[in-house]
Design an enzyme around this catalytic site. Structure first.
Site, PDB file in Angstrom:
ATOM      1  N   ASP A 189     -28.308  97.790  27.772  1.00 27.08           N
ATOM      2  CA  ASP A 189     -29.743  98.027  27.013  1.00 27.08           C
ATOM      3  C   ASP A 189     -30.694  96.981  26.732  1.00 27.08           C
ATOM      4  O   ASP A 189     -30.545  96.113  27.194  1.00 27.08           O
ATOM      5  CB  ASP A 189     -29.352  98.649  25.035  1.00 27.08           C
ATOM      6  CG  ASP A 189     -30.548  99.719  24.917  1.00 27.08           C
ATOM      7  OD1 ASP A 189     -31.332 100.131  25.664  1.00 27.08           O
ATOM      8  OD2 ASP A 189     -30.442  99.324  23.074  1.00 27.08           O
ATOM      9  N   ASP A 218     -26.425  99.847  22.179  1.00 30.40           N
ATOM     10  CA  ASP A 218     -26.417 100.051  20.789  1.00 30.40           C
ATOM     11  C   ASP A 218     -26.232 101.351  20.207  1.00 30.40           C
ATOM     12  O   ASP A 218     -26.329 101.666  19.355  1.00 30.40           O
ATOM     13  CB  ASP A 218     -26.239  98.936  20.203  1.00 30.40           C
ATOM     14  CG  ASP A 218     -27.772  98.769  20.488  1.00 30.40           C
ATOM     15  OD1 ASP A 218     -29.369  99.266  21.012  1.00 30.40           O
ATOM     16  OD2 ASP A 218     -28.254  97.741  19.922  1.00 30.40           O
ATOM     17  N   ASP A 223     -27.935 105.484  24.598  1.00 28.63           N
ATOM     18  CA  ASP A 223     -27.784 104.556  25.609  1.00 28.63           C
ATOM     19  C   ASP A 223     -26.398 105.491  25.938  1.00 28.63           C
ATOM     20  O   ASP A 223     -25.586 104.755  27.625  1.00 28.63           O
ATOM     21  CB  ASP A 223     -26.818 103.132  25.349  1.00 28.63           C
ATOM     22  CG  ASP A 223     -28.687 102.607  25.061  1.00 28.63           C
ATOM     23  OD1 ASP A 223     -29.106 102.153  25.518  1.00 28.63           O
ATOM     24  OD2 ASP A 223     -27.913 101.482  23.830  1.00 28.63           O
TER      25      ASP A 223
END
Length: 1153
Positions: free
Chosen positions: A424, A804, A808
């Site tokens: 990410d 997180d 995602d």
């Protein structure tokens, strides 16, 4: 006055430019939405209407488990018998109930039940943990309107569509809600979306103006309305719908929708009506079912079992053919077997049918070629490995109290084979935390602290210099250095000025989160003595004024905490506070700053009116605020990327451009994120992505789409444009002459949507793998998953995705390994992940240590399993052939039952759990050891076949030496020869000794547990043989008193055991000795160095080995350090040119470099 129950809000965001555009207008039409994707109807405050058709929306209960009470048994059983070996043993167990079986039914069924039952128990325990986590969420309480203006607490799982709920500060939203009102009089509220997107910055939501009067409990007594909106979908950032209220229709957009699992912050309470519940909510729409993932090793293990099954069928065919031939031609001559009075199993007149029956017998008899306990042993080992990961104190985050969690143990070894990591955005990499370290004001650099890149570069340069002194003609590569190298940093040639950060040394002043700056020229008001004091004053005021943060007074410390939109803003505000400019208050139109200078004893609280606010956007790449100070001056303050700020500077504002650019480049080379501040007309905030280091050549792919041309021709033109860009970029990379050149590919979501098409994705992937870094900007969760799938399927290598937030989840589930970062609040990514860690930096330890160990342990364990079962199983075949393919086993049934389950299981489990080729600290010092996993050095076909050949060799030695020695000579004192029971006991003893000594040779790291299991297994065999022989002859048969009266008194028994054990293990011992002497692997060299303590006695040699073990890279911390070293060497070379001849290396302070 505000109505009763309403807290008067301090900020009226609608008066600010950015938020004035959000206020909706009333639609003139009041008809329903026509699109077939917009059929949802919600009757507000009338949830009972949704319990029946045509609505009957689901309740708010969520489940992330793989099984439930009804599906566990069939689904878990199916999962177990997807494994080839288990399916074979199920068939063998069924056949053991027929007359053709050579063993008792118990000896076949009991191991299968034990293995499958233990595996299913492990599945049940892991799913039970998921269930308990779900129940923890489902049992949360929220205030729900129950009628007559009264609100009572209900569990989340009991919420229904249409319920009116009251959510209070710091609570999570239980479902997707339409915001009706808040404690602020203009209906705004602040929402933290960490669970959704991993971002800690607060989002501003606001209610429709028509629902603002619904500001206390009593107002909902008669409230009714209807919402017509889009159907459930996974789009987190869009929402289309209408609110029908008081005979008017109002449009609803995302700014009025509060998504499940986001959190209410800085707002006392909000009222909302439930739109989507449970699995209809947007966050759950993104949380697809957890896929069943299997590791690369486990998939390859199935292919090995296919090979062994083929060998099993082949030798069974040989045995059945041999049996049929003997039955037809020789059995009529054996009158004592009464060939005329027999069954179809031994019928000379129908030898073919007898051969078919014998084929089934042989398939069961030789089944020990396939290790039934392999799977359950692996399951036990993986659970214990996962326990070690969970209990690793080096991956414990003291701030959050979170530990690393192996949420599934099926992929432990896959951690050691990762080739590609998909992560990410920057927030994940930086844990959404920033430290203020350096600054350049009016062409002067301030801050003597050093970044991690500078510290590492200084260490390397110092080590390099010391090595040149010690070995002038030696190797002068750049090396890693250990922590105790810090003493070298203060050599006269390489200076590293003192630093103030929480992580170095003791005796420093107390650390301040977000502020690691140290320079006496600016601290404690000393900046007033600087020549550019006016510029410094304005710089501090920009830090304190150019933001959208909200201050919160901390009653314990008396200072303010800041809820900022980004970690950068938070760090700037902390820095401004430490410099003496404390942001302390925000009202509807003003910002207040408490300034301690020029009079520290009497701080002055200054008011700055906010005239306009221009937020950061991806297009503007800057953030600006227009303020008016107490003198009436109007200033536009701006912060943003240096490229954006510099190109907008006026001609009269470029006096410091050269020096500032130089400082920014130095900061970038040091691994710091930078932005530029300016005043007069504009100020902006840009997030410089940490994946791009200074000097990287950027390749940008973009798609310019004209909204007026959305026909097929235009789409074709855009795709041709992207293909041309990819072709040109690929050619540019091929023609690059600089060996240190690193390319970064940057692509936005629109261009990516075309690049992922079937006719472009392979060219895009080819370009991506040639680049040191690939950054996909503003992409949807689905696109993240598609990119992950493209890399996984295109490269056919192990991929790891880490994130997180809920956006995602698709990426995490699509990758071979999904890692979620738990952070402070976020759980969506964690719940979908295979492993969870609390900080990104723990990923290194998870992969380089635990991944490396788990891969080697599992690989060695599986190879050894096949070795021992081949060595054991083939002796059964040799004996059957030796006895005329009679179907007779040389071993007692109990021997065979205990071989895999007890006598050889514990040593192999200890190998899989405790084996270490090198200690954990060495894994970190020699990260190239990790490449043994991606290169699959310990589970390639060469090694697998080698172990199989070793098993074949051992089986030949065990059988033929035993038969050769025992066959022609007397075994007992009275002259009797060895019978089948004695031969079986002796041969089995040799097998136990040979395979256990073999695993002892395989181990590199011994604890008392390994010694206990290896040598204890041998002792257990003798103990069993003693006790079993003492049982009643009706139970033991020919094995009665086999140890005491038969084998133990015979010297030949002990001699044969020693000879065969030595002969079986000599080839492996010779191979290892030759390999270590002439073709050592990396870990062999390190083991030898550590054993002879050369790392302590000869540090230069230790550093050289560490340097050799490094692999060149163009991305990450190592690349930044090496780039910094090259930069320093150039500077040092220039200084050396002008220095005196006596000075070999001139002083090179690293302040600001």
């Amino acid at each position: 006055m505000a109505p009763e129950g309403r807290k008067r809000g301090k900020i009226r965001w609608s008066k600010l430019y950015t938020f004035s555009c959000i206020r909706p207008s009333v639609l003139e039409s009041d008809g329903p939405l026509p699109s077939p994707g917009f059929s949802r109807v919600v009757h507000c405050n009338r949830s009972q209407m949704h319990k029946k058709k045509p609505f009957k929306y689901p309740n708010n209960y969520i489940s992330t488990t793989k099984y439930n009470a009804l599906t566990f048994l069939p689904k878990a059983t199916f999962e177990q018998f997807r494994r080839v070996a288990n399916l074979y043993f199920l068939l063998a167990a069924a056949l053991s109930l027929t007359p053709v079986t050579p063993f008792s039914a118990v000896s076949m069924i009991a191991p299968l039940v034990f293995v499958v039952g233990l595996s299913m128990l492990k599945e049940a325990l892991e799913d039970w943990r998921r269930f308990m986590q779900d129940m923890k969420v489902n049992s949360r309480k929220v205030s729900v309107h129950t009628g007559e203006g009264k609100f009572d607490k209900k569990s989340w799982q009991n919420l229904r569509v249409g319920d009116v709920v009251k959510v209070e500060k710091d609570q999570f939203f239980p479902a997707d809600l339409l915001l009706l009102s808040s404690s602020y009089e203009d209906g705004i509220c602040y929402v933290e979306t960490m669970n959704l997107d991993g971002e800690t910055n607060l989002k501003v939501k606001r209610a429709l103006e028509t629902t603002l009067p619904l500001d206390n409990d009593a107002t909902f007594a008669d409230f009714t309305a209807t919402i017509r909106c889009e159907d459930p979908n996974p789009n987190l950032y869009t929402f289309v719908g209408n609110l029908e209220y008081e005979q008017q229709v109002f449009p609803i957009d995302p700014s009025q929708v509060l998504l499940r699992d986001s959190k209410l912050r800085n707002t006392q309470y909000v009222y909302g009506v439930v739109i989507f519940t449970g699995h209809d909510s947007k966050v759950m729409q993104n949380a697809t079912r957890s896929p069943s993932k299997r590791s690369t090793i486990e998939k390859k293990m199935d292919r090995i079992i296919y090979i062994l099954f083929t060998v099993l069928v082949l030798i069974s065919l040989i045995s059945s053919i041999g049996f049929a031939v003997k039955t037809k031609f020789l059995m009529p001559k054996w009158w004592y077997l009464q060939p005329d009075n027999t069954t179809n199993l031994y019928d000379p007149k129908n030898a073919s049918l007898s051969g078919v029956f014998h084929l089934v017998t042989a398939l069961i008899l030789y089944g020990y070629l396939i290790p039934i306990s392999l799977y359950v042993s692996i399951e036990i080992v993986k659970v214990l490995q996962a326990t070690f990961i969970n209990q690793d104190l080096q991956m414990y985050d003291e701030e959050t109290g979170n530990t690393a969690q192996a949420r599934t143990s099926n992929l432990n070894e896959e951690l050691g084979q990762v080739d590609t990591i998909l992560s990410d955005k920057t927030g994940t990499l930086t844990c959404n935390q920033m430290d203020f370290l350096k600054c350049s004001i009016a062409g002067v650099s301030y801050g003597i602290g050093s970044s991690e890149v500078e510290i590492a570069a200084a260490k390397h340069m110092a080590v390099d210099h010391n090595q040149q002194k010690a070995d002038p003609a030696g190797n002068h590569d750049i090396h890693y250095s250990s922590e105790n190298d810090e003493g070298n940093l203060h050599s006269p040639e390489i200076e590293l000025e003192p630093i103030t950060t929480p992580r170095f040394g003791n005796g420093k002043k107390p650390s301040i989160k977000g502020f690691s700056f140290e320079d006496d020229r600016l601290m404690n008001g000393n900046w007033l003595n600087e020549a550019n004091a006016n510029s410094i004053l304005l710089f501090f005021r920009i830090l304190a004024l150019c933001h959208t943060a909200i201050p919160e007074l901390n009653p314990e410390t008396g200072s303010f905490n800041y809820e900022a939109e980004s970690p950068d803003e938070g760090a700037f505000l902390v820095a401004a506070r430490e410099f003496g400019f404390e942001f302390c208050k925000r009202t509807q139109t003003s910002v207040f700053v408490r300034e301690r200078y020029p009079s520290p004893a009497h701080p002055i609280e200054r008011e700055y009116k906010v005239l306009n606010l221009l937020e950061f956007s991806s297009k503007r790449k800057r953030m600006s605020v227009i303020i008016q100070n107490e003198e009436g001056e109007i200033l536009l303050l701006c912060k943003g990327a240096d490229s954006i700020i510099f190109e907008r500077l006026a001609k009269t504002g470029r006096a410091y451009e050269h020096d500032t650019s130089k400082h920014l480049n130095e900061y970038g080379e040091a691994g710091l994120r930078t932005l530029a501040l300016a005043y007069k007309k504009l100020e902006e905030s840009e997030y410089a992505c940490s994946l791009l280091r200074q000097g990287m050549k950027r390749i940008c792919l973009s798609a310019i789409i004209n909204t007026e041309l959305r026909n097929q021709d235009h789409k074709k033109a855009v795709k041709e444009s992207i293909l041309l860009q990819i072709t040109n970029a690929t050619q540019m990379i091929k023609l690059a002459k600089d060996p240190h050149a690193a390319f970064a590919l940057v692509i936005d979501g629109k261009a990516l949507s075309y690049a992922l098409d079937d006719d472009l994705k392979h060219q895009f992937l080819s370009l991506a793998v040639e680049c040191a870094s690939v950054i996909c900007c503003r992409v949807s969760p689905k696109q993240k998953a598609l990119v992950t799938r493209l890399v996984k399927e295109g490269t056919r290598k192990t991929t790891l995705a880490i994130g997180d937030g809920a956006n995602d989840v698709g990426m995490i589930q699509e990758a071979d390994i999904g890692v979620g970062i738990s952070g402070v609040e976020g759980m969506q990514a964690v719940m979908a992940s295979d492993f969870s860690i609390s900080q990104f930096r723990f990923l290194e330890r998870l992969l380089v240590i635990h991944g490396h160990w788990c891969y080697k342990r599992i690989a060695q364990m599986i190879c050894y399993f096949f070795y021992k079962n081949i060595a054991f199983g083939l002796t059964i075949f040799y004996f059957e052939a030796f006895t005329g393919f009679s179907g007779q086993s040389v071993y007692d049934d109990w021997y065979m039952l205990l071989f895999n389950v007890i006598l050889t299981s514990l040593p192999v489990i200890s190998l899989g759990v405790f084996e270490q080729d090198v200690p954990s600290e060495v894994c970190l010092q020699f990260p190239a050891l990790y490449q043994q996993g991606p290169k699959n050095l310990f589970f390639d076909w060469y090694r697998i076949i080698g172990w199989m050949v070793n098993g074949l060799y051992s089986s030949l030695i065990i059988f033929f030496i035993t038969v050769f020695i025992l066959g022609p000579q007397a075994f007992r004192d009275g002259g009797g020869t060895a019978d089948m029971a004695a031969v079986g006991a002796i041969m089995f003893t040799c097998i136990i000794w040979a395979v256990n000594c073999q695993i002892a040779l395989t181990m590199s790291h011994f604890t008392w547990i390994q010694h206990l299991f290896v040598w204890g297994s041998i002792c257990t065999w003798y103990l069993f043989l003693l006790l079993y022989g003492m049982l009643s002859p009706s139970i033991t048969g020919n094995s009665s008193r086999i140890f005491i009266d038969v084998v133990a008194p015979a010297p030949i028994y002990w001699i044969v055991t020693v000879v065969i054990t030595a002969a079986c293990n000599f080839p492996y011992f010779s191979h290892i000795a030759f390999q270590r002497a002439f073709h050592p692997m990396d870990h062999h060299i390190i083991q030898e160095i550590k054993y002879y303590k050369k790392d302590i006695e000869d540090e230069n040699m230790w550093r050289r080995e560490r340097s050799k073990a490094r692999e060149k890279t163009k991305i990450g911390f190592t690349a930044r350090v090496e780039a910094k070293i090259r930069h320093l060497r150039v500077k040092m070379h220039k200084k050396q040119t002008y220095s005196s001849p006596q000075s070999e290396f001139p002083s090179s302070p690293m302040s600001g470099a």
